[in-house]
Design an enzyme around this catalytic site. Sequence first.
Site, PDB file in Angstrom:
ATOM      1  N   ASP A  66      32.043  10.078  40.024  1.00  0.00           N
ATOM      2  CA  ASP A  66      30.900  10.415  39.175  1.00  0.00           C
ATOM      3  C   ASP A  66      30.087  11.598  39.708  1.00  0.00           C
ATOM      4  OD1 ASP A  66      29.948   9.032  41.374  1.00  0.00           O
ATOM      5  OD2 ASP A  66      29.180   7.331  40.243  1.00  0.00           O
ATOM      6  N   ASP A 134      23.101  -3.816  40.253  1.00  0.00           N
ATOM      7  CA  ASP A 134      23.220  -4.439  38.928  1.00  0.00           C
ATOM      8  C   ASP A 134      24.685  -4.636  38.518  1.00  0.00           C
ATOM      9  OD1 ASP A 134      24.018  -1.829  38.476  1.00  0.00           O
ATOM     10  OD2 ASP A 134      22.609  -1.437  36.832  1.00  0.00           O
ATOM     11  N   HIS A 136      27.072  -2.291  38.635  1.00  0.00           N
ATOM     12  CA  HIS A 136      27.761  -1.113  38.111  1.00  0.00           C
ATOM     13  C   HIS A 136      28.818  -0.600  39.092  1.00  0.00           C
ATOM     14  CE1 HIS A 136      24.457   1.666  39.902  1.00  0.00           C
ATOM     15  NE2 HIS A 136      25.563   1.993  40.528  1.00  0.00           N
ATOM     16  N   GLU A 141      27.231   1.435  33.739  1.00  0.00           N
ATOM     17  CA  GLU A 141      26.162   0.449  33.831  1.00  0.00           C
ATOM     18  C   GLU A 141      26.470  -0.790  32.983  1.00  0.00           C
ATOM     19  OE1 GLU A 141      23.853   0.614  35.900  1.00  0.00           O
ATOM     20  OE2 GLU A 141      22.978   2.610  36.118  1.00  0.00           O
TER      21      GLU A 141
END
Length: 243
Positions: A66, A134, A136, A141
């Site tokens: 990313d 979270d 991800h 996400e």
Amino acid sequence: MFKVIRVKNYEELSKEAFKVMRACVKPGAVLGLATGSSPIGLYKEMIKDHKENGTSYAEVSTYNLDEYVGLPLNHRESYYTFMHTNLFNELDIKEENIHVPSGLGDIEKKCVEYDEAVAKAGGVDIQLLGIGSDGHIGFSEPGTPFDQGTHVAVLAESTRIDNQRFFNDLNETTPTQACTMGPKTIMTAKKILLVANGVNKADAIKAMLEGPVTEDCPASILQRHADVTVIIDEAAGSKLTKY
Ligand code: GLP
């Protein structure tokens, strides 16, 4: 299928991860790489091994997960800069064999081209992953469809707060979007290596390993992959009941 390796601390985690990574480094190998603090110890081991044992990356190519949208390549917090500072500059890898998604220009088009390039390279042999608090992976996400390839992601507020430490200020300078491999891209890797340390990751690790397979926890899709090695320290594994 998960192989879970539980270690005491970050140093052991990095050494165990290195063993898995090292076994995949050979001429023609395609490595999927990640940013974040979790893989830094592993990268140090790779550099040490290159310098001491001469392990070569001259015939290796890499695809990163990313990149932030809007940061120029030479921004001190771009993932392009991160990878060069923490790994590439210390290896004999060729610049033309390094691939980091682009967060500039016609990003949508570049996302499609990124997946095409990964496929053309024959797929990733080993994909290294960290995990967000979270759940991800990359910057995919919660809520990201499992059949999503490389795409532009809007960062969750919790992710921005986690990453704010690298930027001057949450509202002004912490990026709001990123270009990231999607769950679909990640699942095409032949082998996956996920590393996590610290209590901040305990809920995400529990959801990934012991929770349902759900888009609410992107990492849970790894339950459907045939070859995943998960290396966690005591704190990250502290909420597990089955492993
Ligand atoms: C960012 C990266 C992820 C990484 C995560 C965790 O969101 N895009 O690839 O896994 O941070 O980072 P850290 O390892 O610093 O906890």
